[in-house]
Design an enzyme around this catalytic site. Structure first.
Site: not given
Ligand code: GLN
Length: 494
Positions: A84, A159, A183
């Site tokens: 990532k 994400s 995420s």
């Molecule tokens: N969807 C969550 C956010 O937008 C979690 C994102 C993540 O785990 N990086 O903060």
């Protein structure tokens, strides 16, 4: 031994790495097999922000040369790992899916990257993600959205959507993601993969570009539980460069795979099984409950009374920490600088930050700055910190009675591109079952658990007390044997 590229991609991680170590398969052949798949699938999936075949092949050739010379190589010899793009890699761009880091080339490798390289793995490109990991669909990437390999009209989740999509499409055997509020687990659920968020402190965050420092963790996305455990073996461990890293002895996370689950007590949080959960997902969780019973587990309902505040709490704490972490992108120290900001330094900062950050990141910075501001700090941030403690206490109490928790990973199956983009609150609700583990710091895993009537993947989630990844993986593995493995999108059409 000459294997077709397709056969190479079908090898398990263990078999492929063993063959490379023993010299019967070249790391170059493995790399070429996945590069071929990437060439075929990438134009549709868009999982990678950067994938340079030359860089991958060069790493593979260096490894092959060391093997030819008889040097000992590590347990992940020749394994392509997609990374990532919030994890820094020496000399190659790390953008965090943001314009503000468009030209940033880190001068060092993250600890997880160092460990992977030492184990013989290859960095197989940098994957797309929501900008600074803020989002649940990968649509917040400043570059392009990634598509779900099961159906390209749908999001892959986020994400870590690029990491999930490339593994699901067979473009890479494993990937690293990060999980601040879900995420890793949510895109794993949307793409039919195993995704593990380790305990906070289990994996070093050195070289992970910070989003919310008290919540972030790096973890694997894999085709099955064993391969996730193998990757964790390499990336986990104490790191003196991360002061929140836990000083624990190394552990073999595959050691308990295959052991039975007789007598294990598994709790099902009742707050997760009611309102807001789509029936098709609930049925898959209930099916997994019955399977666990058949495996000799005892299932008990448990309660997490403060769970209904989890999303609100997360969306105060995460933006608060983000607003502080993102203050460093000022056009001076990293990457992009807007020109034409006028005369003053202040004007340059403003021009850089207003054109360098996307909408969601700006929204979080504003929210975070607000909840930390003098007049509101007690009412919002301090209160959220207190509720976070109550959420953690709920889990401590549940874990006095049971050893694991089982529930859904997501409230719904993968949604369409664009569907939630205009409504941030709807998007935030995608994390309703995942943020709890981050707020409490406990490990959680997503496991594919069948599909909807339309053939889309459904994931279920198992959670364990702090540092009990071995037991978590043991249960996930046993459940995987009965729910079925290896029926991923990578199996079709290749
Ligand atoms: N969807 C969550 C956010 O937008 C979690 C994102 C993540 O785990 N990086 O903060």
């Amino acid at each position: 031994m000459t294997l077709s590229k397709q056969r190479i991609r079908q090898l398990s991680v263990e078999d492929s790495c063993r063959a490379v170590r023993e010299g019967s398969l070249a790391a170059r052949e493995v790399a070429e097999a996945y590069l071929e798949s990437a060439r075929q699938r990438e134009p549709e999936v868009h999982a990678f922000l950067r994938l340079e075949p030359q860089e991958v092949l060069q790493q593979a050739e260096l490894l092959d040369e060391r093997i030819r010379k008889g040097e000992a190589v590590g347990p992940l010899a020749g394994l392509p790992v997609a990374v990532k793009d919030v994890i820094v890699t020496r000399g190659t761009p790390t953008t965090c899916g943001s314009r503000i880091l468009e030209n940033y080339r880190p001068p060092y490798d993250a600890t997880v990257i160092e460990r992977l390289r030492e184990a013989g793995a290859l960095v197989f490109g940098k994957t797309n993600c929501d900008e600074f990991a803020m989002g649940s669909s990968t649509e917040n990437s400043a570059y392009f959205p990634t598509r779900n390999p099961w159906d390209n009209r749908l999001v892959p989740g986020g994400s870590s959507g690029g990491s999930a999509a490339c593994v699901a499409a067979g473009q890479a055997p494993v990937a690293l993601g990060t999980d601040t509020g879900g995420s890793i687990r949510q895109p794993a659920a949307f793409c039919g993969l195993v995704g593990l968020k380790p305990t906070y402190g289990r994996v070093s965050r050195y070289g992970l570009v910070a989003f919310a420092s008290s919540l972030d963790q790096i973890g694997p996305l894999a085709r099955n539980v064993r391969e996730a455990a193998l990757l964790l073996n390499t990336i986990a461990g104490h790191d003196h460069r991360d002061s929140t890293s836990a000083p624990l002895e190394p552990e073999d996370f595959t050691a308990r795979l295959g052991r039975d689950l007789k007598g294990l007590r598994v709790g099902v949080p009742q707050e997760w099984m009611g309102e807001g959960l789509q029936p098709e997902i609930r049925h898959r969780v209930e099916f997994a409950m019955r399977q666990l019973e058949d495996l000799g587990c005892r299932l008990d309902p448990v309660h997490l009374p403060h769970n209904r505040y989890a999303i609100a709490t997360y969306y105060i704490i995460a933006p608060a920490e983000a607003s502080s972490n993102l203050a460093r992108y000022d056009g001076v120290r990293y990457g992009f600088r807007a020109t034409g900001g006028g005369e003053s330094l202040e004007a340059m900062y403003r021009a850089t930050r207003s054109s360098g950050f996307g909408r969601e990141v700006k929204r979080r910075i504003m929210l975070g700055t607000y909840v930390l501001s003098a007049g509101y700090y007690d009412a919002y941030f301090v209160k959220a910190a207190r509720v976070r403690r109550l959420i953690r206490q709920d889990l401590d109490q549940a874990f006095e009675k049971v050893q694991l928790l089982l529930g859904p990973t997501t409230p719904s199956p993968p949604f369409a591109l664009g569907e939630k983009l205009a409504d941030p609150l709807q998007m935030y609700l995608s994390d309703v079952f995942t943020v709890t583990a981050n707020l409490a710091g406990i490990p959680g895993i997503n496991l594919p658990a069948g599909s909807t009537s339309e053939g889309l993947p459904v994931g279920i989630q198992l959670l364990a007390p702090h540092f009990q990844e071995s037991r978590l993986l043991q249960a996930a593995y046993a459940l995987e044997q009965v729910l079925g493995v290896g029926r991923g999108a990578w199996d079709s059409g290749q």
